[in-house]
Design a protein around this motif. Structure first.
Motif, PDB file in Angstrom:
ATOM      1  N   MET A 146       0.806  -1.217   0.000  1.00  0.00           N
ATOM      2  CA  MET A 146       0.000   0.000   0.000  1.00  0.00           C
ATOM      3  C   MET A 146       0.843   1.274   0.000  1.00  0.00           C
ATOM      4  O   MET A 146       0.357   2.346  -0.297  1.00  0.00           O
ATOM      5  CB  MET A 146      -0.922   0.028   1.229  1.00  0.00           C
ATOM      6  CG  MET A 146      -1.900  -1.118   1.296  1.00  0.00           C
ATOM      7  SD  MET A 146      -2.931  -1.034   2.792  1.00  0.00           S
ATOM      8  CE  MET A 146      -3.915   0.413   2.430  1.00  0.00           C
ATOM      9  N   GLY A 147       2.084   1.168   0.417  1.00  0.00           N
ATOM     10  CA  GLY A 147       2.929   2.334   0.668  1.00  0.00           C
ATOM     11  C   GLY A 147       3.584   2.903  -0.567  1.00  0.00           C
ATOM     12  O   GLY A 147       3.299   2.464  -1.677  1.00  0.00           O
ATOM     13  N   PRO A 148       4.469   3.900  -0.353  1.00  0.00           N
ATOM     14  CA  PRO A 148       4.882   4.418   0.945  1.00  0.00           C
ATOM     15  C   PRO A 148       3.827   5.323   1.579  1.00  0.00           C
ATOM     16  O   PRO A 148       2.807   5.617   0.960  1.00  0.00           O
ATOM     17  CB  PRO A 148       6.157   5.204   0.615  1.00  0.00           C
ATOM     18  CG  PRO A 148       5.941   5.670  -0.786  1.00  0.00           C
ATOM     19  CD  PRO A 148       5.181   4.559  -1.462  1.00  0.00           C
ATOM     20  N   PRO A 150       3.830   8.866   3.037  1.00  0.00           N
ATOM     21  CA  PRO A 150       4.560  10.119   3.278  1.00  0.00           C
ATOM     22  C   PRO A 150       4.113  10.871   4.524  1.00  0.00           C
ATOM     23  O   PRO A 150       4.895  11.613   5.122  1.00  0.00           O
ATOM     24  CB  PRO A 150       4.306  10.934   2.007  1.00  0.00           C
ATOM     25  CG  PRO A 150       3.186  10.268   1.298  1.00  0.00           C
ATOM     26  CD  PRO A 150       3.187   8.840   1.708  1.00  0.00           C
ATOM     27  N   ALA A 151       2.859  10.692   4.955  1.00  0.00           N
ATOM     28  CA  ALA A 151       2.383  11.371   6.170  1.00  0.00           C
ATOM     29  C   ALA A 151       2.831  10.649   7.436  1.00  0.00           C
ATOM     30  O   ALA A 151       2.669  11.165   8.538  1.00  0.00           O
ATOM     31  CB  ALA A 151       0.858  11.493   6.152  1.00  0.00           C
ATOM     32  N   GLY A 152       3.383   9.445   7.286  1.00  0.00           N
ATOM     33  CA  GLY A 152       3.924   8.705   8.423  1.00  0.00           C
ATOM     34  C   GLY A 152       3.020   7.618   8.960  1.00  0.00           C
ATOM     35  O   GLY A 152       1.797   7.740   8.965  1.00  0.00           O
ATOM     36  N   VAL A 153       3.662   6.533   9.394  1.00  0.00           N
ATOM     37  CA  VAL A 153       3.000   5.469  10.145  1.00  0.00           C
ATOM     38  C   VAL A 153       3.784   5.327  11.443  1.00  0.00           C
ATOM     39  O   VAL A 153       5.001   5.123  11.419  1.00  0.00           O
ATOM     40  CB  VAL A 153       3.002   4.140   9.367  1.00  0.00           C
ATOM     41  CG1 VAL A 153       2.576   2.989  10.266  1.00  0.00           C
ATOM     42  CG2 VAL A 153       2.071   4.217   8.164  1.00  0.00           C
ATOM     43  N   MET A 164      14.033  -5.442  10.781  1.00  0.00           N
ATOM     44  CA  MET A 164      12.885  -4.877  10.066  1.00  0.00           C
ATOM     45  C   MET A 164      12.873  -3.347  10.055  1.00  0.00           C
ATOM     46  O   MET A 164      12.129  -2.744   9.285  1.00  0.00           O
ATOM     47  CB  MET A 164      11.573  -5.393  10.664  1.00  0.00           C
ATOM     48  CG  MET A 164      11.224  -6.803  10.260  1.00  0.00           C
ATOM     49  SD  MET A 164       9.587  -7.245  10.878  1.00  0.00           S
ATOM     50  CE  MET A 164       9.303  -8.756   9.967  1.00  0.00           C
ATOM     51  N   VAL A 165      13.664  -2.731  10.917  1.00  0.00           N
ATOM     52  CA  VAL A 165      13.639  -1.272  11.052  1.00  0.00           C
ATOM     53  C   VAL A 165      13.892  -0.563   9.716  1.00  0.00           C
ATOM     54  O   VAL A 165      13.123   0.324   9.325  1.00  0.00           O
ATOM     55  CB  VAL A 165      14.618  -0.796  12.143  1.00  0.00           C
ATOM     56  CG1 VAL A 165      14.837   0.711  12.067  1.00  0.00           C
ATOM     57  CG2 VAL A 165      14.098  -1.187  13.524  1.00  0.00           C
ATOM     58  N   PRO A 166      14.946  -0.933   8.952  1.00  0.00           N
ATOM     59  CA  PRO A 166      15.172  -0.234   7.680  1.00  0.00           C
ATOM     60  C   PRO A 166      14.033  -0.415   6.679  1.00  0.00           C
ATOM     61  O   PRO A 166      13.700   0.514   5.934  1.00  0.00           O
ATOM     62  CB  PRO A 166      16.471  -0.859   7.147  1.00  0.00           C
ATOM     63  CG  PRO A 166      17.133  -1.476   8.328  1.00  0.00           C
ATOM     64  CD  PRO A 166      16.025  -1.902   9.231  1.00  0.00           C
ATOM     65  N   GLU A 167      13.425  -1.606   6.678  1.00  0.00           N
ATOM     66  CA  GLU A 167      12.322  -1.899   5.750  1.00  0.00           C
ATOM     67  C   GLU A 167      11.120  -1.006   6.059  1.00  0.00           C
ATOM     68  O   GLU A 167      10.520  -0.407   5.167  1.00  0.00           O
ATOM     69  CB  GLU A 167      11.917  -3.374   5.870  1.00  0.00           C
ATOM     70  CG  GLU A 167      12.999  -4.349   5.454  1.00  0.00           C
ATOM     71  CD  GLU A 167      12.955  -4.664   3.974  1.00  0.00           C
ATOM     72  OE1 GLU A 167      12.046  -4.161   3.286  1.00  0.00           O
ATOM     73  OE2 GLU A 167      13.827  -5.401   3.508  1.00  0.00           O
ATOM     74  N   PHE A 168      10.763  -0.937   7.343  1.00  0.00           N
ATOM     75  CA  PHE A 168       9.642  -0.077   7.739  1.00  0.00           C
ATOM     76  C   PHE A 168       9.972   1.399   7.483  1.00  0.00           C
ATOM     77  O   PHE A 168       9.117   2.168   7.044  1.00  0.00           O
ATOM     78  CB  PHE A 168       9.301  -0.287   9.219  1.00  0.00           C
ATOM     79  CG  PHE A 168       8.449  -1.497   9.510  1.00  0.00           C
ATOM     80  CD1 PHE A 168       7.174  -1.609   8.961  1.00  0.00           C
ATOM     81  CD2 PHE A 168       8.890  -2.517  10.338  1.00  0.00           C
ATOM     82  CE1 PHE A 168       6.366  -2.719   9.226  1.00  0.00           C
ATOM     83  CE2 PHE A 168       8.097  -3.627  10.618  1.00  0.00           C
ATOM     84  CZ  PHE A 168       6.838  -3.720  10.055  1.00  0.00           C
ATOM     85  N   LYS A 170      11.786   2.795   5.217  1.00  0.00           N
ATOM     86  CA  LYS A 170      11.661   3.155   3.794  1.00  0.00           C
ATOM     87  C   LYS A 170      10.229   3.502   3.416  1.00  0.00           C
ATOM     88  O   LYS A 170       9.984   4.244   2.472  1.00  0.00           O
ATOM     89  CB  LYS A 170      12.113   1.980   2.914  1.00  0.00           C
ATOM     90  CG  LYS A 170      13.609   1.838   2.758  1.00  0.00           C
ATOM     91  CD  LYS A 170      13.882   0.703   1.774  1.00  0.00           C
ATOM     92  CE  LYS A 170      14.946  -0.210   2.315  1.00  0.00           C
ATOM     93  NZ  LYS A 170      15.061  -1.480   1.575  1.00  0.00           N
ATOM     94  N   LEU A 171       9.281   2.935   4.156  1.00  0.00           N
ATOM     95  CA  LEU A 171       7.859   3.128   3.848  1.00  0.00           C
ATOM     96  C   LEU A 171       7.255   4.331   4.580  1.00  0.00           C
ATOM     97  O   LEU A 171       6.086   4.649   4.400  1.00  0.00           O
ATOM     98  CB  LEU A 171       7.078   1.861   4.206  1.00  0.00           C
ATOM     99  CG  LEU A 171       7.467   0.629   3.380  1.00  0.00           C
ATOM    100  CD1 LEU A 171       6.965  -0.654   4.043  1.00  0.00           C
ATOM    101  CD2 LEU A 171       6.920   0.741   1.962  1.00  0.00           C
TER     102      LEU A 171
END
Length: 311
Positions: A146-148, A150-153, A164-168, A170-171
């Motif tokens: 669904m991503g990225p 830009p407004a933040g998750v 998993m930190v870098p993967e999340f 990037k989104l």
């Protein structure tokens, strides 16, 4: 120091009566704002009312995975109406849960409800606060599809892996840390924290849950908490070292949070203990972490219509 509680539940019936005192105490210690997350149709109105009554409360509306089975046929339309009438609101708390509580709730329904709300967050260009328990792989797949964002998750009370930190990130993910972080092994917590970019770190309390594992004399308690032992009753809003000298002969037993009843309520002022712990893990000063986490929160909550824009 300025601090921003990026995720809490002041609308929780267990503490709602005490909100004015809770906010006053936390603000006296530098907590300027409280992102208050609704979890079901039953509490969205309470969240809205708190945001109208308290300038420091930023409202969020969402359907938490624990309440997916109880949703009404018109829940999504009702949710959209809350955003229409409350431009200052963010999205949350939403998410996935395969833990002891979430296992009883159909996972495919959790996924469907999460996707609807993430889509809504994207359409509204607002951040979404996401709960995830034992489902980080599934969450990452959904966000990738669904991503990225830009407004933040906001991955609230993040306890996922360092890998998993870098993967999340990037989104568009931010990583918010609460007292639950103290339940991880220290080396695991440190490894994961070191993977999070400094512009992606948030601090939260998840109050009235997630009481930090800390010495009793450093904790703040919620005034009127019925689960507190008698010797701690009435000490709630002063906390600090005064508690240590006020305890009776049980003080040798009641030394830290692990000796308290598991129902003991968490106070937003305990974000100071989260700050201490995360700063020590990152080997930076409390002042530096307070300011960078504050600036990160201001950035993610500065969407169109947000109260943050006017503070």
């Amino acid at each position: 120091m300025r601090l921003f509680d990026a995720h809490c539940h002041l609308q929780d019936p267990r503490i709602l009566t005490y909100v004015p005192q809770i906010i006053t105490t936390a603000q006296s210690l530098g907590v300027t704002s409280f992102a208050v997350n609704g979890v079901s149709e039953n509490d969205w109105q309470s969240v809205k009312h708190l945001s109208q009554s308290h300038p420091s409360v930023l409202p969020s509306f969402g359907l938490h995975p624990w309440f997916v089975a109880e949703r009404s046929p018109y829940w999504f339309n009702s949710l959209k109406q809350y955003f229409d009438s409350t431009p200052s609101a963010a999205v949350g708390e939403i998410g996935l849960d395969k833990g002891s509580h979430g296992r009883s709730i159909d996972f495919s329904e959790q996924v469907e409800v999460l996707k609807q709300q993430l889509e809504l967050a994207k359409m509204l260009n607002k951040p979404a606060s996401v709960h995830c328990v034992r489902a980080f792989g599934e969450l990452l797949d959904i966000m990738k599809s669904m991503g990225p964002f830009p407004a933040g998750v906001i991955l609230h009370s993040y306890l996922g892996s360092a890998e998993m930190v870098p993967e999340f990130s990037k989104l568009g993910a931010y990583f918010s840390f609460s007292g639950f972080l103290m339940s991880l092994k220290a080396n695991k917590a440190k490894k994961m924290l070191k993977m999070v970019a400094s512009d992606r770190i948030l601090l939260e309390t998840d109050a009235p849950d997630a009481l930090p594992k800390a010495n009793i004399d450093s904790l703040f308690f919620v005034e009127g908490d019925p689960s507190l032992p008698k010797e701690l009753q009435g000490q709630s809003s002063t906390s600090s070292s005064a508690l240590g000298t006020s305890l009776n002969d049980k003080s040798q037993v009641l030394t830290d949070a692990s000796t308290l009843p598991k129902e003991t309520l968490n106070h937003p002022a305990n974000i100071l203990l989260v700050l201490d712990y995360v700063a020590s893990m990152l080997e930076i000063s409390k002042e530096e972490l307070a300011e960078l986490s504050y600036q990160n929160a201001v950035r993610v909550f500065s969407y169109e219509g947000s109260k943050v824009l006017h503070t």
